[in-house]
Design an enzyme around this catalytic site. Structure first.
Site, PDB file in Angstrom:
ATOM      1  N   GLY A 234       1.278 -15.875  32.557  1.00 62.86           N
ATOM      2  CA  GLY A 234       2.394 -16.597  33.149  1.00 62.86           C
ATOM      3  C   GLY A 234       3.748 -16.293  32.560  1.00 62.86           C
ATOM      4  O   GLY A 234       4.730 -16.933  32.933  1.00 62.86           O
ATOM      5  N   GLU A 454      -2.808 -46.710  22.321  1.00 67.14           N
ATOM      6  CA  GLU A 454      -1.572 -45.936  22.439  1.00 67.14           C
ATOM      7  C   GLU A 454      -0.467 -46.527  21.564  1.00 67.14           C
ATOM      8  O   GLU A 454       0.388 -45.794  21.054  1.00 67.14           O
ATOM      9  CB  GLU A 454      -1.125 -45.885  23.904  1.00 67.14           C
ATOM     10  CG  GLU A 454      -2.145 -45.260  24.857  1.00 67.14           C
ATOM     11  CD  GLU A 454      -2.551 -43.859  24.454  1.00 67.14           C
ATOM     12  OE1 GLU A 454      -1.740 -43.162  23.809  1.00 67.14           O
ATOM     13  OE2 GLU A 454      -3.693 -43.464  24.762  1.00 67.14           O
TER      14      GLU A 454
END
Length: 672
Positions: A234, A454
């Site tokens: 890429g 989290e």
């Protein structure tokens, strides 16, 4: 590059370009249909019905006496040269006076023994039509065989072009599949390539040499025979080759490494020779080989033996690039993302003289790439591409192009007239971490567990000093995770300091520590965290020499790029005692990070609970809002309440679906 055509064998026009595919043989199809029609007409003209019944003469006499012979279509056919005559008619079934059905029949009659046949017919009021049959047996035989001959001729004309192509294909296995790129179809130039300025300058030198060779030859220099472009997937290697073709006013051939290898022995080597023959006829020219590792792998490491088709093809390529009979003017440009498996003879000067590294773009290169792709879409005036470039560290050119495309699709779904900065932010997160799954039904218990998990990552990201700044924390399922904590560095990083890695290990442990402190139990949601922490710790010990006990010694086993045939028999270069010491050092790093994380979260437990409650209320918090909670205990600028899907009620806990991944989020961030 030119688009690959499914037919490998094409004839070339005088200009060297590939001719179009042969059109469908409509003329043959029309002739074939006409043959079918004529054959049907011939059989119709012969007037021989398919259901014709053969009656023996005694049966005919019985039918005549019973009155089942119809006057209609009764014929007596006399054929010259034939020992028998034929009478044809209709055999009917009678009920009373009405004829219900009729079947065609024919009866062979010997003229010498049936002279009274006409008198017998007149006795029953039947008068046949007397006709003369074909008096030429040869003509009759020809009429019988003529439809078959006609069909064979039409089949030959119909498949004549296919037979020619089949014969040509049988003799063209060894022909090169290299395709010449038409100048009018390739519109990519160096202006369309951004972010790889050094690589662009090196290949631009090739173009300048082809346009003005005397400029370089007057000092005795020669242009490299081959250029190998190396880089991650890429990064724009093939795009750079297309730009070379667009800039250079010379023939440009393109081929893939896999096009050389076939099931037939010797075909690959023959195609290599034919490719260079075409190049020498068109010299000076450029030949681009994409994914050269398909044919240029290291010799002698094949599992099935050393003398295989791929090695013969590689030997032919080596000889053509720099052998006894070589000519100047043919420049090879190859691309690969696995230079470690290429044969050393292919990489030496004289074959591939120059290796051009097409690396991941830096922040300036990412901004230039975004500008190139932004020209194709409609951007809002308040869009800041520099901000997007800073927030996309580690993105390749293909990923940046995908960010612009996803932003355009997001704006189109909203019905907007232009792309906004919010669309770019969402597209950036979607490309790297996956799309939000707001419709996923989660129970309140799982949401609470995810929020504290989290929050543990987020609070440590604010308390630690040697970590990347916190970008966003969310409990909205995104991609394979049920929650994510995202970090973005302030600038591109190319090295890792030991203190930064130790703090990163502590931050990774925050999710599991928060679960243990709040709930007194742990879940499998830290699976990704454990994997990430183990990989970092093992690299610190085995590859980066950051262990005081093991010191500056490389204990890595090369797991990143494994070449099976080469590495399958490779033994470890350290003893079992050292392996046990490595395991103890890796575990010690993880245990120390866990203890430090537990100490920090225990001290700031009230702030952890505040962050978790804010996540349960707002679902997503940015880095500044989490910092406000850590520093002051409240948010100065709280986010907007989330918009919940209509089919999911927050008051009704839903069962966990079977396809929900086990990873509850873990730590997410931009790769270094």
């Amino acid at each position: 590059m030119a688009q690959q055509n499914p037919r490998p064998n094409r004839e070339r026009d005088p200009n060297g370009n590939n001719s179009p595919e042969p059109a469908f043989n409509w003329r043959g199809l029309i002739l074939f249909a006409a043959a079918i029609a004529l054959i049907g007409g011939a059989f119709y003209m012969r007037n021989t019905p398919a259901n014709m019944q053969d009656l023996k003469y005694p049966e005919f006499q019985i039918a005549l006496q019973e009155g089942r012979i119809a006057q209609k279509a009764l014929k007596l056919i006399s054929e010259a040269g034939s020992p028998t005559d034929t009478i044809r008619g209709i055999l009917v079934q009678k009920r009373g006076d009405a004829a219900e059905s009729g079947v065609p029949f024919r009866t062979a009659i010997h003229p010498g023994y049936n002279k009274g046949l006409l008198d017998d017919l007149k006795a029953y009021n039947l008068t046949p039509d007397i006709e003369a049959g074909n008096n030429n047996m040869l003509v009759g035989a020809l009429l019988n065989f003529l439809p078959i001959i006609f069909i064979l001729l039409l089949l030959y004309f119909f498949f004549r072009s296919q037979l020619r192509m089949a014969g040509k294909g049988a003799l063209s296995f060894g022909k090169s599949k290299a395709r010449m790129l038409a100048r009018d179809k390739n519109k990519v130039t160096f202006k369309d390539v951004a972010g790889v300025e050094e690589a662009k300058e090196e290949v631009q030198e090739i173009v300048e040499f082809l346009k003005d060779p005397k400029r370089f030859q007057k000092l005795g220099g020669r242009i490299p025979k081959g250029i190998l472009m190396v880089g991650s997937p890429g990064t724009g290697k093939t795009l750079l080759a297309r730009a070379i073709a667009g800039e250079a006013d010379v023939p440009f051939f393109s081929i893939s490494g896999s096009d050389f290898v076939e099931m037939f022995v010797g075909v690959g080597a023959s195609r290599v020779r034919d490719m260079f023959e075409q190049g020498k006829k068109s010299a000076p020219c450029l030949i681009f080989i994409d994914e050269i590792d398909a044919v240029g792998r290291h010799r002698g490491h094949g599992l099935g033996g050393g003398h295989d088709e791929r090695e013969q093809t590689l030997n032919a390529l080596l000889v053509e690039m720099d052998g006894f009979d070589t000519q100047d003017g043919v420049i090879i440009i190859a691309a690969t993302n696995r230079p470690d498996v290429l044969d050393p003879a292919l990489l030496r000067p004289g074959r591939f003289d120059r290796q051009v590294t097409v690396a991941l773009p830096d922040v300036k290169g990412r901004e230039e790439i975004l500008k190139v792709h932004a020209k194709k879409v409609k951007m809002s005036e308040d869009v800041n591409l520099a901000l997007t470039a800073r927030g996309t560290p580690g993105y390749s050119g293909a990923e940046l192009a995908n960010v612009i495309n996803e932003a355009a699709l997001s704006a189109a779904r909203r019905g907007a007239k232009s792309i906004t900065q919010g669309d770019l932010e969402e597209a950036r997160d979607k490309v790297r971490w996956g799309r939000e799954r707001r419709s996923l039904a989660m129970s309140d218990k799982e949401k609470e567990n995810t929020a504290y998990h989290e929050a543990g990552h987020a609070i440590l990201g604010c308390l630690l000093t040697n970590v990347d700044p916190l970008h966003k924390v969310t409990i909205i399922p995104r991609g394979p995770s049920l929650g994510s904590t995202m970090y973005l560095p302030m600038e591109d990083k190319y090295t890792h300091r030991k203190n930064e890695l130790l703090d990163r290990l502590v931050m990774i442990m925050g999710g599991r520590v928060a679960e243990e402190l709040i709930f007194g139990d742990v879940t499998n949601g830290a699976r990704g965290d454990i994997n990430q922490a183990t990989n970092i710790s093992r690299k610190m010990v085995c590859e980066w020499g950051m262990s005081e006990k093991l010191g500056m010694v490389d204990y890595s086993e090369g797991e990143e790029h494994v070449f099976l045939a080469r590495d399958i028999s490779r033994a470890r270069n350290f003893s079992e005692v050292t392996a046990q010491e490595i395991d103890r050092e890796v575990k010690k790093l993880c245990d120390d990070a866990y203890s430090r994380a537990k100490q920090l979260i225990t001290t700031n437990r009230d702030k952890l609970e505040t962050i978790a409650k804010a996540l349960l209320e707002f679902e997503t918090l940015d880095g500044d809002q989490v910092k406000d909670i850590v520093n002051s205990g409240s948010m100065r600028n709280p986010p907007m309440p989330p918009v919940r899907p209509a089919n999911v009620s927050p008051a009704e806990p839903a069962e966990k679906p079977s396809d929900v991944p086990l990873d509850l989020g873990g730590l997410s961030g931009a790769p270094a």
